[in-house]
Write an enzyme that holds these catalytic residues in place. Structure first.
Site, PDB file in Angstrom:
ATOM      1  N   THR A 136     -13.895  32.266  37.215  1.00  0.00           N
ATOM      2  CA  THR A 136     -13.244  31.950  36.258  1.00  0.00           C
ATOM      3  C   THR A 136     -12.841  30.546  36.544  1.00  0.00           C
ATOM      4  O   THR A 136     -12.222  30.052  37.486  1.00  0.00           O
ATOM      5  CB  THR A 136     -12.068  32.635  35.935  1.00  0.00           C
ATOM      6  OG1 THR A 136     -12.454  34.148  35.700  1.00  0.00           O
ATOM      7  CG2 THR A 136     -11.257  32.359  34.854  1.00  0.00           C
ATOM      8  N   LYS A 221     -13.584  32.446  27.784  1.00  0.00           N
ATOM      9  CA  LYS A 221     -13.368  33.266  28.635  1.00  0.00           C
ATOM     10  C   LYS A 221     -11.792  33.636  28.727  1.00  0.00           C
ATOM     11  O   LYS A 221     -11.331  34.896  28.843  1.00  0.00           O
ATOM     12  CB  LYS A 221     -13.721  32.960  30.167  1.00  0.00           C
ATOM     13  CG  LYS A 221     -12.998  33.704  31.207  1.00  0.00           C
ATOM     14  CD  LYS A 221     -13.460  34.904  31.656  1.00  0.00           C
ATOM     15  CE  LYS A 221     -12.528  35.710  32.544  1.00  0.00           C
ATOM     16  NZ  LYS A 221     -13.123  36.892  33.530  1.00  0.00           N
ATOM     17  N   ASN A 225      -9.186  37.036  27.274  1.00  0.00           N
ATOM     18  CA  ASN A 225      -8.053  37.610  28.176  1.00  0.00           C
ATOM     19  C   ASN A 225      -6.960  37.482  27.966  1.00  0.00           C
ATOM     20  O   ASN A 225      -5.829  38.404  27.887  1.00  0.00           O
ATOM     21  CB  ASN A 225      -8.455  37.284  29.825  1.00  0.00           C
ATOM     22  CG  ASN A 225      -9.403  38.187  30.673  1.00  0.00           C
ATOM     23  OD1 ASN A 225     -10.056  39.089  29.852  1.00  0.00           O
ATOM     24  ND2 ASN A 225      -9.925  37.775  31.897  1.00  0.00           N
ATOM     25  N   ARG A 228      -6.168  39.664  24.750  1.00  0.00           N
ATOM     26  CA  ARG A 228      -5.760  41.136  25.233  1.00  0.00           C
ATOM     27  C   ARG A 228      -4.322  41.194  25.903  1.00  0.00           C
ATOM     28  O   ARG A 228      -3.613  42.123  25.280  1.00  0.00           O
ATOM     29  CB  ARG A 228      -6.658  41.568  26.256  1.00  0.00           C
ATOM     30  CG  ARG A 228      -6.774  43.188  26.404  1.00  0.00           C
ATOM     31  CD  ARG A 228      -8.108  43.651  27.066  1.00  0.00           C
ATOM     32  NE  ARG A 228      -7.930  45.069  27.496  1.00  0.00           N
ATOM     33  CZ  ARG A 228      -7.960  46.232  26.581  1.00  0.00           C
ATOM     34  NH1 ARG A 228      -8.137  45.970  25.193  1.00  0.00           N
ATOM     35  NH2 ARG A 228      -8.005  47.487  27.128  1.00  0.00           N
ATOM     36  N   GLY A 272      -1.598  44.806  34.662  1.00  0.00           N
ATOM     37  CA  GLY A 272      -2.045  44.560  35.964  1.00  0.00           C
ATOM     38  C   GLY A 272      -3.330  43.999  36.030  1.00  0.00           C
ATOM     39  O   GLY A 272      -4.072  43.804  35.173  1.00  0.00           O
ATOM     40  N   CYS A 275      -6.982  39.673  36.363  1.00  0.00           N
ATOM     41  CA  CYS A 275      -7.573  38.854  35.293  1.00  0.00           C
ATOM     42  C   CYS A 275      -6.380  38.507  34.491  1.00  0.00           C
ATOM     43  O   CYS A 275      -6.103  37.389  34.138  1.00  0.00           O
ATOM     44  CB  CYS A 275      -8.818  39.617  34.778  1.00  0.00           C
ATOM     45  SG  CYS A 275      -9.905  39.896  35.877  1.00  0.00           S
ATOM     46  N   TYR A 337      -3.715  49.338  39.370  1.00  0.00           N
ATOM     47  CA  TYR A 337      -3.444  48.855  38.255  1.00  0.00           C
ATOM     48  C   TYR A 337      -3.930  49.479  36.894  1.00  0.00           C
ATOM     49  O   TYR A 337      -3.363  49.250  35.872  1.00  0.00           O
ATOM     50  CB  TYR A 337      -3.840  47.160  38.303  1.00  0.00           C
ATOM     51  CG  TYR A 337      -5.523  46.801  37.645  1.00  0.00           C
ATOM     52  CD1 TYR A 337      -6.215  46.954  38.567  1.00  0.00           C
ATOM     53  CD2 TYR A 337      -5.488  46.455  36.390  1.00  0.00           C
ATOM     54  CE1 TYR A 337      -7.609  46.845  38.151  1.00  0.00           C
ATOM     55  CE2 TYR A 337      -6.846  46.209  35.865  1.00  0.00           C
ATOM     56  CZ  TYR A 337      -7.857  46.154  36.683  1.00  0.00           C
ATOM     57  OH  TYR A 337      -9.155  46.027  36.354  1.00  0.00           O
ATOM     58  N   LYS A 338      -5.127  50.043  36.930  1.00  0.00           N
ATOM     59  CA  LYS A 338      -5.399  51.016  35.897  1.00  0.00           C
ATOM     60  C   LYS A 338      -6.226  52.434  36.084  1.00  0.00           C
ATOM     61  O   LYS A 338      -6.584  52.516  37.495  1.00  0.00           O
ATOM     62  CB  LYS A 338      -6.388  50.320  34.634  1.00  0.00           C
ATOM     63  CG  LYS A 338      -7.562  49.843  35.227  1.00  0.00           C
ATOM     64  CD  LYS A 338      -8.638  49.265  34.135  1.00  0.00           C
ATOM     65  CE  LYS A 338      -9.715  48.759  34.338  1.00  0.00           C
ATOM     66  NZ  LYS A 338     -10.468  48.147  33.399  1.00  0.00           N
ATOM     67  N   ARG A 345      -4.462  45.564  42.993  1.00  0.00           N
ATOM     68  CA  ARG A 345      -4.361  43.899  42.938  1.00  0.00           C
ATOM     69  C   ARG A 345      -3.465  43.921  41.783  1.00  0.00           C
ATOM     70  O   ARG A 345      -3.682  44.469  40.592  1.00  0.00           O
ATOM     71  CB  ARG A 345      -5.451  43.296  42.768  1.00  0.00           C
ATOM     72  CG  ARG A 345      -6.066  43.044  44.318  1.00  0.00           C
ATOM     73  CD  ARG A 345      -7.383  42.292  44.009  1.00  0.00           C
ATOM     74  NE  ARG A 345      -8.124  42.694  42.975  1.00  0.00           N
ATOM     75  CZ  ARG A 345      -9.329  42.055  42.688  1.00  0.00           C
ATOM     76  NH1 ARG A 345      -9.521  41.053  43.119  1.00  0.00           N
ATOM     77  NH2 ARG A 345     -10.419  42.575  41.944  1.00  0.00           N
ATOM     78  N   ARG A 425       2.681  55.838  31.030  1.00  0.00           N
ATOM     79  CA  ARG A 425       1.202  55.585  30.318  1.00  0.00           C
ATOM     80  C   ARG A 425       0.950  56.500  29.238  1.00  0.00           C
ATOM     81  O   ARG A 425      -0.269  56.483  28.667  1.00  0.00           O
ATOM     82  CB  ARG A 425       0.119  55.695  31.290  1.00  0.00           C
ATOM     83  CG  ARG A 425       0.405  54.594  32.444  1.00  0.00           C
ATOM     84  CD  ARG A 425      -0.306  53.431  31.948  1.00  0.00           C
ATOM     85  NE  ARG A 425      -0.126  52.247  32.867  1.00  0.00           N
ATOM     86  CZ  ARG A 425      -0.301  50.926  32.822  1.00  0.00           C
ATOM     87  NH1 ARG A 425      -0.220  50.627  31.553  1.00  0.00           N
ATOM     88  NH2 ARG A 425      -0.141  49.980  33.596  1.00  0.00           N
TER      89      ARG A 425
HETATM   90  N1  SAJ Z   1      -3.452  48.023  29.378  1.00  0.00           N
HETATM   91  C1  SAJ Z   1      -2.354  48.443  28.616  1.00  0.00           C
HETATM   92  N2  SAJ Z   1      -2.560  49.137  27.499  1.00  0.00           N
HETATM   93  C2  SAJ Z   1      -3.968  48.824  27.049  1.00  0.00           C
HETATM   94  C3  SAJ Z   1      -4.870  48.550  27.740  1.00  0.00           C
HETATM   95  C4  SAJ Z   1      -4.534  47.942  29.118  1.00  0.00           C
HETATM   96  O1  SAJ Z   1      -1.120  48.419  29.157  1.00  0.00           O
HETATM   97  O2  SAJ Z   1      -3.899  49.430  25.767  1.00  0.00           O
HETATM   98  C5  SAJ Z   1      -3.086  47.709  30.701  1.00  0.00           C
HETATM   99  C6  SAJ Z   1      -3.971  48.276  31.791  1.00  0.00           C
HETATM  100  O3  SAJ Z   1      -3.369  49.527  32.355  1.00  0.00           O
HETATM  101  C7  SAJ Z   1      -4.088  47.482  33.188  1.00  0.00           C
HETATM  102  C8  SAJ Z   1      -4.181  45.926  32.189  1.00  0.00           C
HETATM  103  O4  SAJ Z   1      -3.734  46.331  30.959  1.00  0.00           O
HETATM  104  O5  SAJ Z   1      -2.934  47.429  33.744  1.00  0.00           O
HETATM  105  C9  SAJ Z   1      -5.481  45.441  32.305  1.00  0.00           C
HETATM  106  O6  SAJ Z   1      -6.604  46.416  31.878  1.00  0.00           O
HETATM  107  P1  SAJ Z   1      -7.824  46.109  30.866  1.00  0.00           P
HETATM  108  O7  SAJ Z   1      -8.653  47.451  30.878  1.00  0.00           O
HETATM  109  O8  SAJ Z   1      -7.442  45.551  29.594  1.00  0.00           O
HETATM  110  O9  SAJ Z   1      -8.686  44.901  31.443  1.00  0.00           O
HETATM  111  P2  SAJ Z   1      -9.034  44.571  33.035  1.00  0.00           P
HETATM  112  O10 SAJ Z   1      -8.051  43.511  33.716  1.00  0.00           O
HETATM  113  O11 SAJ Z   1      -9.251  45.879  33.829  1.00  0.00           O
HETATM  114  O12 SAJ Z   1     -10.343  43.478  32.563  1.00  0.00           O
HETATM  115  C10 SAJ Z   1     -10.219  42.264  31.706  1.00  0.00           C
HETATM  116  C11 SAJ Z   1     -11.126  42.584  30.543  1.00  0.00           C
HETATM  117  N3  SAJ Z   1     -10.983  41.747  29.634  1.00  0.00           N
HETATM  118  C12 SAJ Z   1     -10.788  41.989  28.176  1.00  0.00           C
HETATM  119  O13 SAJ Z   1     -11.116  43.045  27.711  1.00  0.00           O
HETATM  120  C13 SAJ Z   1     -10.686  40.816  27.324  1.00  0.00           C
HETATM  121  C14 SAJ Z   1     -12.635  42.275  31.075  1.00  0.00           C
HETATM  122  O14 SAJ Z   1     -13.345  42.337  30.024  1.00  0.00           O
HETATM  123  C15 SAJ Z   1     -12.850  41.189  31.909  1.00  0.00           C
HETATM  124  O15 SAJ Z   1     -13.901  41.027  32.244  1.00  0.00           O
HETATM  125  C16 SAJ Z   1     -11.860  41.055  33.129  1.00  0.00           C
HETATM  126  O16 SAJ Z   1     -10.465  41.255  32.513  1.00  0.00           O
HETATM  127  C17 SAJ Z   1     -12.093  39.985  33.846  1.00  0.00           C
HETATM  128  O17 SAJ Z   1     -12.584  40.003  34.880  1.00  0.00           O
HETATM  129  O18 SAJ Z   1     -11.555  38.807  33.287  1.00  0.00           O
END
Ligand code: SAJ
Length: 461
Positions: A136, A221, A225, A228, A272, A275, A337-338, A345, A425
């Site tokens: 990134t 990119k 993020n 989201r 968490g 990203c 973190y998920k 991390r 959660r």
């Molecule tokens: N989370 C919530 N509520 C939700 C969805 C997620 O609280 O409704 C929390 C999760 O528990 C977690 C955090 O958000 O702690 C992030 O989880 P995630 O599944 O949304 O995303 P990441 O960080 O695993 O991956 C993101 C993704 N980006 C998007 O969906 C826009 C992924 O596509 C990217 O490649 C990645 O970041 C990255 O490497 O940048």
């Protein structure tokens, strides 16, 4: 090192005969190396972490939870995928791909690893070869730092070297699937760099590829993020409002989402991962530096970061009310973190646990996938974590937790008197948890106990 002509590189890429070096064998570097090797290329996967390389050489991967990776490693290792810690094996590579982390520093991005990988890439790539950055990059880094660094090494971009930025955008937990099936963006400095990178990615990407300029790719990119993060922050803000207004966020979300243009995400104990906790800041810093302060993105990030402290506060309060002001034993279930991803991390569980300890509680942490306990006592299994507990806090949405039998769990707790279940959660039905014998409190729902025990929650029977 002999120069390669553009036409010859194009032909070698089409025939999948190019020698490729991938710097960084982590979350993105390893699966991408394996996919290119499966497509037929000879791929050298380099990493400075000796243990990681030794593991890969034995056929062991730190990404075994990611579907398909172990199988691909078994199939391709020592055939046309070669893990190595020795840069000299990579001399003369036709293509070098950079996939190292870009962490967040205190007041700005930390580009040390990317720049050091770029210096290595410039040493090992053939004249006339291609360098692709997947790490990134904050907006404008490609123009303001990457190209000047290449040129300061005496190389003319677009003549001595082709250059592209192809940010990874795959979801941990579904890496291989998303790397193949997601739509891919290539940011290229000129037509030839774009064409070469496109041929490379076409060897394994099925979701379509679009070639744009590097700055647009950098923005896309980070915008994804940040989008989201802001959307999760919205869900979290609604949850916080529901807690003070006396209504359950579950019902509100369920009904609001029946509107054709509303799609509210799931509120929770925090956001968490490596990203979402940094990319919005990259966007914020770069924009603020040039005169526009994106306050929405900043506030969303802060709100998400406050969530674990807020719920430590709620739980501390409820435990002390039940115990006549004394602290208690709290079992924290989950530390990654998920859900279903063994990655602690930037987990929101860390500040949650630390805050509870700071407030005097004894905290036991169990996670089925990792041993991180953030200063709490590590429990090797769920029963040991909960046996003495005054409160059980579910803070990660692992499948194992969603399947749990709450009656059995309650039965395993040897404590006399009421036991709290905190649902960070939204995994459980409040009624079922209460019928199993718990005092149920959760994100987005006012704790009944706060007003004696009789606060009514709209929607509850
Ligand atoms: N989370 C919530 N509520 C939700 C969805 C997620 O609280 O409704 C929390 C999760 O528990 C977690 C955090 O958000 O702690 C992030 O989880 P995630 O599944 O949304 O995303 P990441 O960080 O695993 O991956 C993101 C993704 N980006 C998007 O969906 C826009 C992924 O596509 C990217 O490649 C990645 O970041 C990255 O490497 O940048």
């Amino acid at each position: 090192m002999k120069r390669i002509l553009y036409e010859d590189l194009e032909t070698a890429l089409k025939a999948r005969e190019a020698k490729i070096a991938v710097l960084g064998q982590g979350y993105i570097g390893l699966p991408t190396s394996l996919l290119m090797a499966r497509a037929g290329f000879t791929v050298y996967g380099f990493d400075v972490n000796r243990n990681l390389i030794e593991g890969l050489s034995r056929g062991e991967t730190h990404l075994r939870h990611e579907k398909g990776i172990s199988e691909l490693l078994d199939e391709l290792k020592e055939r046309n995928y070669f893990p190595t810690g020795d840069l000299s094996e990579l001399y003369g590579s036709d293509v070098v791909l950079i996939a190292v982390p870009t962490p967040k520093g205190k007041d700005g991005p930390n580009l040390t690893m990317v720049l050091s990988a770029l210096e290595s890439a410039l040493k090992i790539v053939r004249r006339g070869g291609l360098i692709v950055i997947e790490s990134t990059l904050p907006p404008r880094t490609f123009y303001d730092l990457i190209i000047p660094t290449v040129e300061s090494n005496g190389l003319r971009v677009g003549r001595d070297l082709y250059l592209a930025y192809c940010p990874e955008r795959a979801l941990p937990g579904k890496l291989l699937h998303e790397l193949v099936h997601n739509f891919r963006i290539i940011g290229a400095i000129d037509e030839k760099s774009g064409r070469l990178a496109k041929i490379l990615y076409e060897s394994f990407v099925k979701g379509g590829i679009e070639v744009v300029d590097p700055l647009t790719a950098e923005m896309v990119k980070l915008v994804e993020n940040s989008y989201r993060d802001v959307n999760i922050a919205f869900a979290n803000e609604v949850a916080r409002m529901c807690e003070v207004l006396g209504v359950d966020v579950r019902r509100v979300r369920e009904l609001a989402n029946r509107h054709p243009r509303v799609n509210m995400l799931v509120p929770g104990i925090g956001v968490g991962g490596s990203c979402l906790t940094k990319d919005p800041w990259f966007l914020f810093w770069a924009s603020q530096e040039r005169g526009y302060r994106p306050n929405l993105i900043k506030r969303a990030r802060e709100l998400n970061a406050e969530m674990p402290y807020h719920y430590a506060d709620v739980l501390d309060d409820v435990v002390r009310r039940l115990k006549g002001g004394r602290s208690g034993v709290i079992a924290v279930l989950g530390s990654t973190y998920k859900g279903d991803v063994p990655d602690p991390r930037e987990s929101p569980v860390e500040p949650f646990v630390k805050e509870l300890i700071k407030r005097g509680h004894a905290v036991k942490v169990y996670d089925p996938l990792v041993r991180s306990s953030f200063g709490g006592e590590y429990a090797p299994d769920i029963l040991e974590a909960v046996e003495e507990a005054d409160a059980v806090a579910f803070v990660t949405d692992h499948t194992e937790f969603k399947m749990i039998d709450l009656r059995k769990l309650r039965g395993a707790i040897r404590k006399e008197g009421p036991v709290i279940l905190f649902d960070g959660r939204l995994l459980f039905d409040p009624k079922e948890a209460e019928e199993a014998g718990f005092i149920y409190i959760s994100v987005g729902r006012p704790p009944k106990i706060l007003e004696g025990s009789l606060i009514t929650i709209e929607g509850d029977e």
